[in-house]
Design an enzyme around this catalytic site. Structure first.
Site, PDB file in Angstrom:
ATOM      1  CD  GLU A   1      26.925   4.601 -35.055  1.00 32.11           C
ATOM      2  OE1 GLU A   1      27.538   4.531 -33.998  1.00 32.11           O
ATOM      3  OE2 GLU A   1      26.757   3.641 -35.817  1.00 32.11           O
TER       4      GLU A   1
ATOM      5  CB  CYS B   1      23.774   7.267 -43.715  1.00 29.96           C
ATOM      6  SG  CYS B   1      22.810   5.821 -43.310  1.00 29.96           S
TER       7      CYS B   1
ATOM      8  CB  CYS C   1      15.291  -1.146 -35.716  1.00 29.15           C
ATOM      9  SG  CYS C   1      14.294  -1.658 -37.134  1.00 29.15           S
TER      10      CYS C   1
ATOM     11  CB  CYS D   1      16.724  -7.533 -40.439  1.00 31.88           C
ATOM     12  SG  CYS D   1      15.344  -6.739 -41.258  1.00 31.88           S
TER      13      CYS D   1
ATOM     14  CB  CYS E   1      20.158  -5.542 -39.110  1.00 33.91           C
ATOM     15  SG  CYS E   1      20.294  -3.768 -38.830  1.00 33.91           S
TER      16      CYS E   1
ATOM     17  N   GLY F   1      16.804   2.077 -37.447  1.00 32.26           N
ATOM     18  CA  GLY F   1      15.375   2.352 -37.457  1.00 32.26           C
ATOM     19  C   GLY F   1      14.714   1.978 -38.763  1.00 32.26           C
TER      20      GLY F   1
ATOM     21  CB  SER G   1      16.636   2.231 -46.901  1.00 34.45           C
ATOM     22  OG  SER G   1      16.822   0.837 -46.979  1.00 34.45           O
TER      23      SER G   1
ATOM     24  CB  SER H   1      15.956  -4.067 -46.968  1.00 33.17           C
ATOM     25  OG  SER H   1      16.563  -2.821 -46.723  1.00 33.17           O
ATOM     26  CG  LEU H   2      14.155  -8.494 -52.564  1.00 33.99           C
ATOM     27  CD1 LEU H   2      12.695  -8.467 -52.142  1.00 33.99           C
ATOM     28  CD2 LEU H   2      14.248  -8.374 -54.091  1.00 33.99           C
TER      29      LEU H   2
ATOM     30  CG  ASN I   1      28.984  -4.519 -43.664  1.00 32.67           C
ATOM     31  OD1 ASN I   1      30.074  -4.575 -44.219  1.00 32.67           O
ATOM     32  ND2 ASN I   1      28.037  -3.681 -44.054  1.00 32.67           N
TER      33      ASN I   1
ATOM     34  CB  CYS J   1      24.720  -1.553 -44.482  1.00 29.07           C
ATOM     35  SG  CYS J   1      24.697  -0.410 -45.816  1.00 29.07           S
TER      36      CYS J   1
END
Ligand code: SAH
Length: 355
Positions: free
Chosen positions: A94, A107, A114, A118, A121, A161, A193, A216-217, A292, A335
Site C-alpha cells: 500500500e 508515502c 514488517c 511495534c 502498528c 516495513g 522513518s 519512531s521514539l 491511530n 500511520c
C-alpha cells in the site's frame, strides 16, 4: 529477487555494463534508464526509440515488474488517496498520496509486512514476508505520479516495513530517486522513518546523505518504550540518541522524532518532562501523532487537551514541536493502519476495482 538483477533497480553504471554484455551499444543504457526513471513507462513496448528486437529480448529476459494498482480509495476531503498495489508475485502493498500546500508527497512501503512488532502498528501483525526491491519502491511513486497526473515533490519511506531492515535496497532506492537522469529528486525531499536500528543509523550517517531521518521514539524512558516496541529491548534510548547525534554530526541534518500519543501510556506530564530532558540540546524536531487505534489492541488516542498540554510542555522547554495534521484516517491510510491481512482479504472478498 536481488535488486541488482532487476533492470529497474540497476544504477546507470550497472545498466551500462549489462547492456554491453548483451552486445548492445552503451548509449542504449542511457535511453533505457531514461525510459524507466525519467519517463517512467511501464513496459518495453513504449520505448519507441529502442529497436524492436531489443525490446522483445528485454521483455523476455528482464521483465519490468511494475506494481499493478488494483484499488484506489480517496479520502472525503480529496487530499489523500490510498493505493493498493499488487506485486508480480501476488503480494499486496500500500502507498498513500497526500496533497499539501507545498506540493504532493507519497508515502511508500519498503517491505511486504514488517518484522519489528511495534504493539500499536497494524503493518507488523503478520510479520515480514519479504523486502521490496529498489524498483518496487520507486515504481510506487512513478505509478502514482502517472495516475494522478501530478508532480510528486516529496517521498516519505514511512509506509509498511522497516526501511533500515532492508538497508541495501533502501540505499539503492535513494540513489536512483536522486539520479539526475531519472526522477532527479532532491535528497532533502525524502524522509526515511525507522523504529531505531542503531548500527544502521550509524551506517546511514556515514553515507552523508541529505535526507531527513525520522525516528519512531514513542516513549520517554526505556521501560515504557520496551512495552511498546520490541526493538527497544535491543538498544536503549541512550544508544539510539547517541546514534542520532552521530547522524547529525555527519550530515548536518536535523533529526525528526515521531511520538504517537497513547492515552494513559505515554502522554502524561511526567512523560513530556522526561522527553524534554532527553532531547534537550539536540537539534531536532518532534512530531506528535495522536495514535491511530487498531482493532487488535485497546490503545486509545490521547484527547485533544492532553495533546495540547504535551505540546505546550515541550515548547516550554524550547523543543521544536508540531502536532501531525491528520490525513487519510477515514480510508485507513493513516500511520500504522496499513495492514497486509486486511489488504489481501479485502481484495479476495470484494474483488478488484480500479479505474
Ligand atoms: N518502520 C518504520 C516506518 C513505518 S511506521 C518506523 O517504525 O518508523 C511509520 C510511522 O507510523 C512510525 O513513526 C510509526 O511508529 C507510526 N505508527 C505506527 N503505528 C501507528 C499508529 N497506530 N498510530 C500512529 N502512528 C503509528
Amino acid at each position: 529477487m536481488n535488486s541488482n538483477e532487476e533492470i529497474g533497480s540497476m544504477t546507470p553504471d550497472e545498466l551500462s555494463l549489462y547492456i554491453t554484455e548483451i552486445g548492445e551499444k552503451p548509449f542504449r543504457a542511457k535511453q533505457l534508464f531514461s525510459w524507466i526513471h525519467a519517463r517512467q513507462v511501464s513496459s518495453y513496448h513504449e520505448m519507441t526509440n529502442l529497436p524492436q528486437k531489443l525490446r522483445d529480448y528485454l521483455a523476455e529476459e528482464k521483465p519490468l515488474h511494475v506494481p499493478e494498482a488494483v484499488r484506489v480509495v480517496e479520502s472525503e476531503r480529496g487530499d489523500t488517496k490510498k493505493y493498493l498495489f499488487r506485486l508480480f508475485d501476488g503480494n499486496v502493498i500500500e502507498s498513500v498520496w497526500m496533497k499539501h500546500r507545498h506540493g504532493n508527497s507519497v508515502c511508500i512501503s519498503s517491505q511486504v509486512g514488517c518484522n519489528m512488532g511495534c504493539r500499536f502498528c497494524a503493518s507488523t501483525l503478520d510479520g515480514c514476508v519479504r523486502n521490496l526491491t529498489a524498483y518496487e519502491m520507486l515504481s510506487q511513486v512513478y505509478t502514482i505520479a502517472h495516475m494522478t497526473g501530478e508532480r510528486i515533490s516529496n517521498i516519505d519511506v514511512m509506509g509498511s516495513g522497516e526501511p533500515l531492515d532492508n538497508y541495501d535496497n533502501l540505499l539503492r532506492f535513494l540513489h536512483l530517486a536522486g539520479a539526475e537522469q531519472g526522477m532527479n529528486l532532491s535528497q532533502r525531499n525524502v524522509t526515511v522513518s525507522t523504529c531505531g536500528i542503531v548500527p544502521k543509523i550509524r551506517a546511514l550517517a556515514d553515507e552523508h546523505l541529505q535526507i531527513t531521518l525520522a525516528i519512531s521514539l514513542h516513549a520517554s524512558n526505556d521501560e515504557k518504550r520496551q512495552k511498546l516496541m520490541p526493538v527497544a529491548k535491543r538498544w536503549s534510548i541512550e544508544e539510539l540518541l547517541d546514534a542520532c547525534r552521530y547522524y547529525f554530526d555527519q550530515t548536518g541534518r536535523r533529526i525528526s522524532f515521531e511520538y504517537a500519543l497513547i492515552a494513559g501510556e505515554n502522554d502524561t506530564e511526567q512523560c513530556a518532562e522526561e522527553l524534554a530532558e532527553l532531547l534537550h540540546g539536540m537539534n531536532c524536531h518532534v512530531n506528535l501523532i495522536p495514535v491511530n487505534p487498531i482493532r487488535e489492541r485497546n490503545y486509545r488516542r490521547s484527547g485533544r487537551a492532553a495533546v495540547a498540554e504535551f505540546d505546550k510542555k515541550l515548547e516550554k522547554y524550547g523543543i521544536n514541536v508540531t502536532i501531525r495534521r491528520e490525513m487519510g484516517a477515514d480510508i485507513d491510510g493513516a500511520c500504522g493502519q496499513l495492514r497486509r491481512n486486511y489488504l489481501t482479504r479485502s481484495i479476495e472478498h470484494e474483488g478488484l476495482f480500479c479505474d
